[in-house]
Design a protein around this motif. Sequence first.
Motif, short mmCIF file in Angstrom:
data_model
loop_
_atom_site.label_atom_id
_atom_site.label_comp_id
_atom_site.label_asym_id
_atom_site.label_seq_id
_atom_site.Cartn_x
_atom_site.Cartn_y
_atom_site.Cartn_z
N LYS A 133 13.40 2.58 7.08
CA LYS A 133 13.16 1.83 5.79
C LYS A 133 11.70 1.97 5.61
N ARG A 136 11.07 5.71 4.25
CA ARG A 136 11.58 5.99 3.19
C ARG A 136 11.04 5.51 1.94
N GLU A 137 10.39 4.34 2.21
CA GLU A 137 9.92 3.20 1.19
C GLU A 137 8.41 3.25 1.07
N ASP A 138 7.38 4.27 1.95
CA ASP A 138 6.37 4.37 1.93
C ASP A 138 5.74 4.94 0.72
N GLN A 139 4.87 4.20 -0.05
CA GLN A 139 4.19 4.76 -1.22
C GLN A 139 3.73 5.86 -1.19
N LEU A 142 6.54 8.57 -0.90
CA LEU A 142 7.35 8.67 -2.14
C LEU A 142 6.21 9.53 -3.40
#
Length: 153
Positions: A133, A136-139, A142
């Motif tokens: 998590k 995959r959510e690291d800015q 992304l």
Amino acid sequence: MNKQKKEFDYSLDYGSIDFRKHPELYRVGRGEQGVLMVEPYKSEILPHWRFKTPEIAEKSSNKIYQQFLDYKSSKDFVGMDMARKFLQMGYTRARRYTNYKGGKKYKQDGEVKERQNDPVKAESASIFMEKWKLAREDQDYLALKKMHQEKYG
């Protein structure tokens, strides 16, 4: 120009491509696609991928997440994505072993086995889920993913 997202390309000769030198050939694909194919990342990450016990999963997920951060510091999107895929695979495989003894979902005749609940493997899965998590959510991840997909598909 926003190109349409391309599928993972299984037709490439993965044994001969160094994706660090040729990131333009890399496609994100879906989920864990290509996780055991893309070099040199597979060889760098796979030796650390383990989930048998929560202690092993903790050590493994921490190491792989650190690799994710190391790739991030180098702005190596392919490495970041591959580390993310290994974290995801740690979660999905541990969940498979949580639900099915020996990790096998199907009987010899193709029938689905009865589900179980192995609390040790469930804990291993949740350990990997936490790190997956974060990745995959690291800015930065992304943003690099979006740039990579817009540039290469």
